[in-house]
Design a protein around this motif. Sequence first.
Motif, short mmCIF file in Angstrom:
data_model
loop_
_atom_site.label_atom_id
_atom_site.label_comp_id
_atom_site.label_asym_id
_atom_site.label_seq_id
_atom_site.Cartn_x
_atom_site.Cartn_y
_atom_site.Cartn_z
N ILE A 35 38.09 100.91 -34.38
CA ILE A 35 37.95 102.22 -33.90
C ILE A 35 37.86 102.70 -32.23
O ILE A 35 37.30 102.40 -31.75
N THR A 36 38.80 103.72 -32.08
CA THR A 36 39.10 104.21 -30.57
C THR A 36 38.05 105.08 -30.61
O THR A 36 38.47 106.39 -31.48
N LEU A 37 37.95 106.11 -29.48
CA LEU A 37 37.16 107.08 -28.88
C LEU A 37 38.31 107.35 -28.39
O LEU A 37 37.83 106.56 -26.47
N GLY A 38 38.56 107.78 -27.76
CA GLY A 38 39.48 108.90 -26.67
C GLY A 38 40.38 107.33 -26.64
O GLY A 38 40.76 106.60 -27.64
N ASP A 39 39.63 106.60 -25.27
CA ASP A 39 40.27 105.64 -24.67
C ASP A 39 39.74 104.33 -24.75
O ASP A 39 39.67 103.25 -24.13
N THR A 40 37.77 104.75 -25.54
CA THR A 40 37.47 103.54 -25.87
C THR A 40 37.32 103.42 -27.24
O THR A 40 37.65 103.79 -27.74
#
Length: 237
Positions: A59-64
């Motif tokens: 699961i990625t949010l933006g680059d994280t």
Amino acid sequence: MLKLDKVSKTYKTGDKALHNACFEVPAGQVVGLIGPSGAGKSTLIRCINRLVEPTQGSITLGDTELTGLNRRELRRARRRIGMIFQEYALVERLTVMENVLSGRLGYVPAWRSYLRKFSADDIAQAFSLLDRVGLADHYNKRADALSGGQRQRVGIARALEQNPELLLVDEPTASLDPKTSRQIMRLIRTACQERNLPAIINIHDVMLAQQFSDRIIGLKAGEIVFDGAPDALTDEV
Ligand code: ADP
Ligand code: ADP
């Protein structure tokens, strides 16, 4: 943007709550997450804010990458995710303003003294958000003096006060009457459009989901059985 890649969750009890969920939510898109009780909606939401550890997938949010963060990194990542809850989760003995400001901390303040830390800018933003949700006149009221609809408005303002990159919304209208429910959904939708903010709304009421989402994801027994435009939704979901 939020991206889920082959996310699965099997609980210790053996319940396969979620299987191979894959989707992306671009900026500004409001996703209505629907499905019968036990379909895996809460599990999906909880995997994203990591209240539940996914068994597999990323699961990625933006680059994280949210999976595999340590506790400290997770705390930082959670500040980027605004949460809105069914039962509002306000601190009853605090005022409306204090509840909204607590959104900036990323945790519930234990004492009022925490709130003295806020700058004039923080407070100005909180006022402007309260004005936006129609509660400016009530800023100094205790949360326990508000109606359900007003409480949820505080919940929305608190989530936005975080300046989040993603909104996760869990059954926001389940405790509200139909008219208030529509007002609350409209507020959430408008806020997302204005801020180009992606959102996932776990919502039992299919009509409301259709009316106020850009896209519907339907879950059944842990599988995504529908992913498309609200008006393309069929009866099987
Ligand atoms: P929904 O939100 O769509 O009602 P849930 O995500 O709560 O669905 O539940 C999906 C499945 O996972 C159900 O079979 C439920 O019993 C199970 N489940 C949910 N939470 C847990 C848990 N903490 N431990 C074990 N099984 C769970
Ligand atoms: P909701 O659907 O409102 O999110 P639930 O009644 O499904 O709440 O679940 C309440 C709590 O019990 C949650 O923490 C959930 O993870 C847990 N839970 C749900 N189903 C199970 C289950 N089959 N076994 C163990 N815990 C569960």
